[in-house]
Design a protein around this motif. Sequence first.
Motif, mmCIF file in Angstrom:
data_model
loop_
_atom_site.group_PDB
_atom_site.id
_atom_site.type_symbol
_atom_site.label_atom_id
_atom_site.label_comp_id
_atom_site.label_asym_id
_atom_site.label_seq_id
_atom_site.Cartn_x
_atom_site.Cartn_y
_atom_site.Cartn_z
ATOM 1 N N ALA A 1 63.913 55.585 -93.351
ATOM 2 C CA ALA A 1 65.328 55.196 -93.337
ATOM 3 C C ALA A 1 65.869 54.865 -94.718
ATOM 4 C CB ALA A 1 65.531 53.993 -92.405
ATOM 5 N N HIS A 2 65.010 54.369 -95.620
ATOM 6 C CA HIS A 2 65.541 53.762 -96.846
ATOM 7 C C HIS A 2 64.912 54.270 -98.143
ATOM 8 C CE1 HIS A 2 67.637 50.990 -94.263
ATOM 9 N NE2 HIS A 2 66.507 50.524 -93.743
ATOM 10 N N ASP B 1 55.029 50.798 -93.178
ATOM 11 C CA ASP B 1 56.198 50.704 -92.293
ATOM 12 C C ASP B 1 56.926 52.042 -92.388
ATOM 13 O OD1 ASP B 1 58.609 50.253 -91.018
ATOM 14 O OD2 ASP B 1 58.844 48.222 -91.823
ATOM 15 N N ARG B 2 56.502 52.997 -91.555
ATOM 16 C CA ARG B 2 57.034 54.347 -91.663
ATOM 17 C C ARG B 2 58.519 54.386 -91.326
ATOM 18 N NH1 ARG B 2 54.712 59.085 -94.000
ATOM 19 N NH2 ARG B 2 56.720 60.084 -94.316
ATOM 20 N N LEU C 1 57.540 48.911 -101.126
ATOM 21 C CA LEU C 1 58.403 49.843 -100.397
ATOM 22 C C LEU C 1 57.675 50.422 -99.186
ATOM 23 C CD1 LEU C 1 60.084 51.809 -103.336
ATOM 24 C CD2 LEU C 1 61.158 50.093 -101.857
ATOM 25 N N ALA C 2 56.393 50.736 -99.360
ATOM 26 C CA ALA C 2 55.629 51.345 -98.261
ATOM 27 C C ALA C 2 55.493 50.410 -97.067
ATOM 28 C CB ALA C 2 54.245 51.756 -98.756
ATOM 29 N N THR C 3 55.583 49.102 -97.311
ATOM 30 C CA THR C 3 55.452 48.120 -96.226
ATOM 31 C C THR C 3 56.796 47.494 -95.851
ATOM 32 O OG1 THR C 3 54.839 46.499 -97.937
ATOM 33 C CG2 THR C 3 53.051 47.542 -96.724
ATOM 34 N N GLY C 4 57.875 47.956 -96.495
ATOM 35 C CA GLY C 4 59.200 47.417 -96.176
ATOM 36 C C GLY C 4 59.384 45.983 -96.608
#
Length: 910
Positions: free
Chosen positions: A265-266, A259-260, A337-340
């Motif tokens: 953003a976070h 989820d780029r 985190l990489a996939t939100g």
Amino acid sequence: MSCLFNIRSGIAGFFVFVMPGDAVDSQKAGNPSVHTTCPYCGVGCGVLANPDTRKPVAGDTAHPANHGRLCVKGASLHETTGQAGRLLYPLVRGRQSAWNHALDEVAGAIRDSIDTYGPNSVAFYLSGQLLTEDYYVANKLAKGFLRTANVDTNSRLCMSSAVAAHKRAFGADVAPGCYEDLELADLLVLTGSNAAWAHPVLYQRMKAAAREGRRVVVIDPRRTATSELADLHLALRPGTDTVLFNGLLRWLADEGGMDRTYIDAHCQGFEEALASSRSAAPDVVSVARQCDLSPNDVETFYRWFASTPRTVTAFSQGVNQSVAGTDKGNSIINCHLATGRIGKPGAGPFSLTGQPNAMGGREVGGLANTLAAHMDYDSRGARARVAGFWGTSEVADGPGLKAVDMFEAVHRGEIRVIWIMGTNPAVSLPDSARVREALARCPTVIVSDCVAHTDTTALADILLPAAGWGEKDGTVTNSERLISRQRRFLPLPAEAKPDWWIMSSVAEKLGFGGAFDYRQPADIFREHAALSAHENDGERLFNLSGLANLSNAGYETLEPVQWPVLPASRSTDSTRLFADGRFMTDNHRARFVAINTVLPEQQPCDEFPMIVNTGRVRDQWHTMTRTANTPRLLAHRSEPFVEVHPHDIERLNLVEGHLARLTLKKGEFVGRVRRNGNQRPGEVFIPIHWNRQFASSGVATVLTESVTDPVSGQPEAKHGVAAITPFRTSWHGRLLVRHDRPRRWQSDYWCRVPLQNCDSWWLAGRQPVDWPTAAREWLGGAPQLIMADAARGRFRAARVVNGQLEAVLMVDSDPGLIPEVGWLDGCFAELELSAVSRRALLAARDVDVEDPGAIICSCFQVGEKQIGAAIEDGALSVETLGDRLRCGTNCGSCIPELRNLIAVSVSESA
């Protein structure tokens, strides 16, 4: 049906089994049951306690953690509350003492040590068994008034790597999700967790959530009971977890699974973490080779993870107890985190806590590298704020020494006084022989405990009797940040006192009484909550300001609540955290952490060729000081054991059911060989629970070295090495004697197994024995019944005194030919042996009474032979076995074994 339950003796007239249908809804029951919380694992199950009813304990249907379920340990709590084996009076250097004198001795030792050697010559070693209020007083006394930074806890051994991983990624020690996420997830990944045995009630919630489209991946070198849930089991090479999850991060980046938008953003540090993952795990084939897995299985896991938005990765001691435990935790968090997938329903990383109040201890600052209320020593303004709040001029100059380093400092003589509370480091710490040596050298060892005889109390100069479960009052926090009350419902026995009272009394002796003038636990809780309070939501997530003005009545009736708990004007939903993508780092962005591969330091070699894994068994807890008091909890696994792959058994000339000896340098572990095809060849598994009070050579930590994670300080417990050989014996035996009889026997191997009506021992010896002579001594007098077969190495004898069974000895060259002792145990309860019982003593069973065989279901004491007979009679499903025998219908921990027995029977009959 009636139940005779004696509060003082803790003896029930019959066992109470807590079924889901038997759980008590206190809103409807109309009885004076006390809402309290189980003192075992980090699930934090609600318990209704009422020793005056036929159900002394029952599951609390109103509690959100367990909804009325209890595992067999929780259902047996009423059997552990008696005074047998309790520490009931202060002891100073082996002599019973009045409290005033004992407190003077404690205060004097602390004062003298600080005056001569400085504050850090005093250390506190605390426990996840303490209540939050006890923890708070200990931390305040040590860091605020004695000004020693050397305060740590046995949570260092189970949760500190997860803590460090959370702080590196999120900026705070926060578990962002909740138990409901384990049920909502469409992909549940369990790594380093045998939840079926270590967290049974939570495991049942996971199992009950099975549905079409839901998948479960279990990552564990062993195929454990938890693997029954698995759609995919990855039996990876021990220590290669970071390779697997680094490979997942790389795969997500290359295959479009990220989820780029969320990352941009976070988050921060993504490119560095991705570069490390590419270096450590360049492709699926490399990951499979390093982890010793099938490339297809690795890619299947990666595809499932990428394509399933609702994914939870739950991890526990198999991840934490490692030289790379923090990195393992961060490699998992990196993928979320990489996939939100953080803070969303059914999505996120989830740390399964080991102890009932490991999180509460962290809240107050119980770890050596923290100060108080989730403030670190280097948190901006924290030292001045805490000192001002406590009313002291300054606090300790920390951080202090973490557990392993602390006991090394004791060994070197730098720590002169150590106060140990509610834990047994002489068994639980790595290289436990050196820990024992350190405590023996220490000028003053103070131990607060409710148990008189442990490996640690044996080394104490001052023993202080502490209140146990049911006698103390306070709060605990479970794995999902849920604060629950542990309430008192039993009187304090003899001179036992709550831990907070003991420490406050010592503080008064030292001249700090005004700061410790607590009248009740509610006073301490309010102070703890007030210290946590802050107005800036970006400062700390831990905040109990909404409870800082709680009345005494409000404290008594406090319902389970998740933190943070803010005043009504500021309250928010605390079920899940970080849903808004705002974290507790300086710039409020989550941190990716670049992970390099770090393998365990201890690797097999010619001298020590076997990899040693350690862990829990289903029905025991920590070092057995509570659970071994309940005979049915020893029925499933009654001895130390070594699980070995069948190929290794044959290759190493071991014999299933006989004894094997594991050695590492000067350390020796002896256990019963158990054949396990689900164990990787070249690796063995041993349990952590046995100690020197219950077995001659059953302490697992003599085989683990003091190797720690460089970030968290947590010791490696999942990857040791050892040599394994048969433990050569000329005889095996089982001795049963009446409770509290003196020990008259000698044996090279022994294991004590308390039974309901007598004590029993497994015994084995290297040298031949003249049994007619030995029997007279071991049985306490001449036996009336003897059977001897020298050619087969078989001898049996029984002694009867005034019509009552006094002792039985059974010896054989093959331990598998020694009968089960359940029937004999019942004979010790007979006021006068019947003629039928007397004739059957040496056979160890009444032929008219069914022999249940080895116990499989501890909840209902259902044995292997009973289950086998039911299977032969057509009960070919777990459900049918449950209908007939009730096995598997309570906590469910035996279900994998039931399935295996069915599968073996079907295979043999095919």
